[in-house]
Design a protein around this motif. Structure first.
Motif, PDB file in Angstrom:
ATOM      1  N   VAL A  12      -5.076  -6.584 -42.691  1.00  0.00           N
ATOM      2  CA  VAL A  12      -5.225  -6.089 -41.701  1.00  0.00           C
ATOM      3  C   VAL A  12      -6.972  -5.600 -41.738  1.00  0.00           C
ATOM      4  CG1 VAL A  12      -5.312  -3.536 -43.951  1.00  0.00           C
ATOM      5  CG2 VAL A  12      -4.665  -3.737 -41.323  1.00  0.00           C
ATOM      6  N   GLN A  13      -7.233  -5.447 -40.085  1.00  0.00           N
ATOM      7  CA  GLN A  13      -8.309  -4.591 -40.163  1.00  0.00           C
ATOM      8  C   GLN A  13      -8.383  -3.646 -40.651  1.00  0.00           C
ATOM      9  OE1 GLN A  13      -8.257  -5.340 -35.645  1.00  0.00           O
ATOM     10  NE2 GLN A  13      -9.542  -7.685 -35.821  1.00  0.00           N
ATOM     11  N   ALA A  14     -10.949  -3.199 -40.715  1.00  0.00           N
ATOM     12  CA  ALA A  14     -10.446  -1.538 -40.835  1.00  0.00           C
ATOM     13  C   ALA A  14     -10.164  -1.183 -40.281  1.00  0.00           C
ATOM     14  CB  ALA A  14     -12.105  -1.355 -40.879  1.00  0.00           C
ATOM     15  N   GLY A  15      -9.092  -0.073 -40.659  1.00  0.00           N
ATOM     16  CA  GLY A  15      -9.116   1.379 -39.555  1.00  0.00           C
ATOM     17  C   GLY A  15      -6.836   0.941 -39.521  1.00  0.00           C
ATOM     18  N   GLY A  16      -6.605  -0.317 -40.175  1.00  0.00           N
ATOM     19  CA  GLY A  16      -5.056  -0.520 -39.576  1.00  0.00           C
ATOM     20  C   GLY A  16      -4.385   0.172 -41.017  1.00  0.00           C
TER      21      GLY A  16
END
Length: 123
Positions: A12-16
Motif C-alpha cells: 500500500v502507498q503511504a497514507g493508505g
C-alpha cells in the motif's frame, strides 16, 4: 491446539489503509486477551495493540496510537487490525497472538502465534 491465521496484508502507498484479520480456532477464544505484534527486517518484534476478551478495552503502542484500531468479533473467532494513515515505518510482518500471562506488551506473555502477514508501505 489453537491455530491463528492472519490475512489482509499487502502493498500500500503511504497514507493508505489496510485491514488485517486473524482467524482463531478453538471454543475458548472469547476468554482470551488478544494482541498484534510486528517485526520489521533487522529489528526486534514489537508490540502493536491488544484487546480485552470482551473487546471493551484496548491498548496501543505510541507509534500507532490514533492510526490503528484493534477490534474483535467473538461470535466469529476473529480479531482485526484496521491500519490507517500508513507510513513507510509500518512496513513489517504482522502477527496476532493469544495472551497467556505477564506484561501485555511482551511477546513472551503470549502462548500462541500466527504465521504472520506481510505489510509493505511504499513512500
Amino acid at each position: 491446539q489453537v491455530q491463528l491465521v492472519e490475512s489482509g496484508g499487502g502493498l500500500v502507498q503511504a497514507g493508505g489503509s489496510l485491514r488485517l484479520s486473524c482467524a482463531a480456532s478453538g471454543r475458548t477464544f472469547s476468554r482470551y486477551i488478544m494482541g498484534w505484534f510486528r517485526q520489521a527486517p533487522g529489528k526486534e518484534r514489537e508490540f502493536v495493540a491488544r484487546i480485552s476478551s470482551s473487546g471493551a478495552s484496548t491498548y496501543y503502542a505510541d507509534s500507532v496510537k490514533g492510526r490503528f484500531t484493534i477490534s474483535r468479533d467473538n461470535a466469529k473467532n476473529m480479531v482485526y487490525l484496521q491500519m490507517n494513515s500508513l507510513k513507510a515505518e509500518d512496513t513489517a510482518v504482522y502477527y496476532c497472538a493469544r495472551f497467556y500471562s505477564g506484561a501485555y506488551y511482551a511477546g513472551s506473555s503470549y502462548d500462541y502465534w500466527g504465521q504472520g502477514t506481510q505489510v509493505t508501505v511504499s513512500s
